[in-house]
Design an enzyme around this catalytic site. Structure first.
Site, PDB file in Angstrom:
ATOM      1  CD  GLU A 162      -2.966  -1.302   2.138  1.00  0.00           C
ATOM      2  OE1 GLU A 162      -2.669  -0.963   3.297  1.00  0.00           O
ATOM      3  OE2 GLU A 162      -4.113  -1.669   1.812  1.00  0.00           O
ATOM      4  CD  GLU A 356      -3.751  -6.041   1.618  1.00  0.00           C
ATOM      5  OE1 GLU A 356      -4.615  -5.389   2.241  1.00  0.00           O
ATOM      6  OE2 GLU A 356      -2.539  -5.829   1.726  1.00  0.00           O
TER       7      GLU A 356
HETATM    8  C1  BG6 Z   1      -4.647  -3.269   4.488  1.00  0.00           C
HETATM    9  C2  BG6 Z   1      -3.372  -3.642   5.194  1.00  0.00           C
HETATM   10  O1  BG6 Z   1      -4.792  -1.905   4.566  1.00  0.00           O
HETATM   11  O2  BG6 Z   1      -5.825  -3.666   4.990  1.00  0.00           O
HETATM   12  C3  BG6 Z   1      -3.501  -4.730   6.216  1.00  0.00           C
HETATM   13  O3  BG6 Z   1      -2.429  -3.997   4.219  1.00  0.00           O
HETATM   14  C4  BG6 Z   1      -4.817  -4.635   6.936  1.00  0.00           C
HETATM   15  O4  BG6 Z   1      -2.400  -4.702   7.078  1.00  0.00           O
HETATM   16  C5  BG6 Z   1      -5.932  -4.733   5.909  1.00  0.00           C
HETATM   17  O5  BG6 Z   1      -4.976  -5.585   7.946  1.00  0.00           O
HETATM   18  C6  BG6 Z   1      -7.324  -4.643   6.456  1.00  0.00           C
HETATM   19  O6  BG6 Z   1      -7.464  -3.497   7.239  1.00  0.00           O
HETATM   20  P1  BG6 Z   1      -7.917  -3.629   8.743  1.00  0.00           P
HETATM   21  O7  BG6 Z   1      -7.669  -2.301   9.340  1.00  0.00           O
HETATM   22  O8  BG6 Z   1      -9.352  -3.994   8.688  1.00  0.00           O
HETATM   23  O9  BG6 Z   1      -7.066  -4.697   9.311  1.00  0.00           O
END
Ligand code: BG6
Length: 452
Positions: A162, A356
C-alpha cells in the site's frame, strides 16, 4: 462470451509478517516499531498473533486444502537484519527459505512483500525511518539480498505494501517516522525515498532473474458526493496525486506532470538528487497490484487549492448512503472493484493483480457449530463476479485474486475482533476452525473460479 479463467490464474491468501508471525523476540529477530508501544499501538497484540513463527505448516496445509495456488507473505526486515543496516541474521533467512520450500512442495506459489509498515526500531529512532536516505539505502541492501537468495524460487515480488499510504495523513508510522506532525516536505521526501527504493529493487530483480515485480496501491473507489462540478474536479485531482502519480512511476518511470507542477509551485523540497531521474526511469514494474475493500464519497465543499491533494480524503470523505456497510463503516461495493481494475489496466497498460480483498466481521465460535459467514461468502462472490466482468466484458488482464487474511489474523489496529478469515483462529488456544466460507473458497478455487 469467453468466461473461462485463464490456466494458471492465481487464487490465494495474503498477509503481513507482523500480523501472522509472533516470535517477536525469537530466532535472532530485532525489534520493529510494532514490538514497542509506538503510534498508539499496544505491542502485546503483535507479540504472538497467530504464531506462524512456531507453526506455519498447518496453515499451509489448510491453504492447500482450500485449493490455493498462491500465498503472499512478507519478509520481516527486522527478522533478517535485526538492527536494519547491520549484519544479516542467517537464522531469519533460513526461516523464510524453509517457508518457501514448504509452499512450493504444496503447489503454492510464493509472492514476497518486502515492507509492510514494520520499520526496524533502531532505524525509526535514529533516522525517523524513510525520511532519511540512509534508511532507503539500508532497505535496498536488505531487499537486494533477499532477491539474491530467493529469486530463483520466488517469481512474484512486491516492495511496499500500500505504497500510497506512506503519504496519507495519520499514517506517518507506516514509513517508520516517529516524529509527529509531518510537514508536506517530509511527506514528499518519504514518498520519494520509497519510490527510489522500489525502482532500484525492480531494476535489480530484472537484472538478476526472470521474476516479476509489481507496484502496490491501497485503492478505495471514490465517487463525487454530489453532482457539483467541484466534487468532480477535486476527485480527479485526488486520484492523480494519490494513485496515478505512483502508477506513472511503476509503468512509465516518472512522476505525474500535475504533481511536479504542484511541487514546483509550493517550493517543496523532496531530496530529489542528481541521478534520481534515471533510477525512476529504469525501475519499471511488471504489474500493478492493489488492495481493495470499499468505496467512499468525496465532498469537496470545504476544499481549496491550498490543500494538499493527497490529504483530501481525510478532510472530505463521506459514506455512501446507497451502500451497506460493516460495523467499521466499510462499504460493500463490487462495482467499485470492477471500475478500479479497469482504470488501472486501461490507463497504465500493465496486468493488474488484486492481492487484498475481503470483509472484516466480528465473529466468535461456540465450540460446536460451524460459523456461518454468509456475509463473507456473498462479499467475495460479488467481487469475483465483478472481476470476471472486468476480464470478460471489459477485457482487463488480471493475474490472480488474493483474499486478505483468509486464516484469521489481527486487524491493522491489533484488534482480533475484526476478522477476514475463512478459518477461525481461537484467541486463547489459537485452534484453527474452518468456517462455512472455507468450503465455499475450496470449491471456487478448485474450479478455477467456475463454481461461484
Ligand atoms: C490493508 C493492510 O490496509 O488492509 C492490512 O495492508 C490490513 O495490514 C488490511 O490488515 C485490512 O485493514 P484492517 O484495518 O481492517 O485490518
Amino acid at each position: 462470451m469467453e468466461n473461462k479463467m485463464p490456466e494458471g490464474f492465481f487464487w490465494g491468501n495474503s498477509t503481513s509478517s507482523m500480523q501472522t508471525e509472533g516470535g517477536w523476540n525469537e530466532g535472532g529477530k530485532g525489534q520493529s516499531v510494532y514490538d514497542v508501544d509506538t503510534a498508539g499501538r499496544t505491542a502485546k497484540n503483535w507479540q504472538i498473533t497467530i504464531d506462524n513463527f512456531h507453526d506455519y505448516q498447518h496453515d499451509f496445509d489448510l491453504m492447500k486444502e482450500m485449493n490455493m495456488n498462491m500465498y503472499r507473505f512478507q519478509i520481516s526486515w527486522s527478522r533478517v537484519v535485526p538492527d536494519g543496516d547491520g549484519d544479516f541474521n542467517e537464522e531469519g533467512i533460513a526461516f523464510y527459505s524453509e517457508m518457501i520450500d514448504e509452499l512450493l512442495s504444496r503447489g503454492i506459489e510464493p509472492m514476497i512483500c518486502l515492507y509492510h509498515f514494520d520499520m526496524p526500531l533502531v532505524l525509526a529512532e535514529k533516522y525517523n525511518g524513510f525520511l532519511s536516505r540512509a534508511v532507503e539505502e539500508a532497505f535496498v541492501r536488505f531487499g537486494k539480498e533477499m532477491m539474491r537468495r530467493f529469486s530463483s524460487r520466488v517469481k512474484y515480488w512486491i516492495v511496499f505494501n500500500e505504497h500510497n499510504l506512506y503519504f496519507a495523513e495519520g499514517f506517518e508510522h507506516y514509513s517508520g517516522v516517529l516524529k509527529k506532525e509531518l510537514t508536506v516536505n517530509d511527506c514528499y521526501t518519504v514518498f520519494h525515498h520509497t519510490m527510489l527504493a522500489h525502482c532500484e529493487l525492480a531494476d535489480f530483480l530484472h537484472e538478476i532473474s526472470d521474476a516479476k515485480i509489481g507496484g502496490m496501491l491501497a485503492t478505495t473507489e471514490v465517487y463525487p458526493a454530489s453532482t457539483s462540478p467541484k466534487d468532480s474536479l477535486y476527485l480527479r485531482k485526488f486520484d492523480e496525486f494519490y494513485n496515478r502519480n505512483l502508477c506513472d512511476v511503476y509503468a512509465f518511470g516518472h512522476y505525474s506532470d500535475e504533481v511536479l507542477t504542484f511541487i514546483r509551485n509550493h517550493k517543496i523540497e523532496m531530496d530529489f538528487q542528481k541521478g534520481d531521474e534515471l533510477i525512476l526511469e529504469r525501475g519499471i514494474s511488471d504489474f500493478i497490484s492493489f488492495s481493495y475493500y470499499r468505496s467512499v464519497l468525496l465532498d469537496a465543499t470545504t476544499l481549496t487549492d491550498e490543500d494538499t491533494p493527497n490529504f483530501y480524503l481525510s478532510k472530505a470523505m463521506k459514506l455512501n448512503p446507497l451502500l451497506s456497510h460493516n460495523r467499521w463503516g466499510w462499504s460493500i461495493d463490487p462495482e467499485g472493484f470492477r471500475n478500479i481494475l479497469n482504470r488501472i489496466y486501461r490507463e497504465f497498460g500493465l496486468p493488474v493483480f488484486p492481492i487484498e480483498n475481503g470483509i472484516g466481521q466480528d465473529e466468535s465460535w461456540d465450540g460446536e457449530h460451524e460459523i456461518e459467514d454468509d456475509v463473507r461468502i456473498n462479499y467475495h462472490k460479488k467481487h469475483i463476479e465483478a472481476m470476471k466482468n472486468a476480464m470478460f466484458l471489459d477485457g482487463v488482464d488480471v493475474i490472480g485474486y488474493l483474499g486478505w487474511g483468509l486464516i484469521d489474523i489481527p486487524a491493522s489496529g491489533g484488534d482480533i475482533d475484526k476478522r477476514y478469515g475463512a478459518v477461525y483462529v481461537e484467541p486463547e488456544t489459537l485452534k484453527r476452525v474452518p468456517k462455512k466460507s472455507f468450503h465455499w473458497f475450496k470449491k471456487v478455487f478448485g474450479s478455477n473460479g467456475d463454481e461461484l
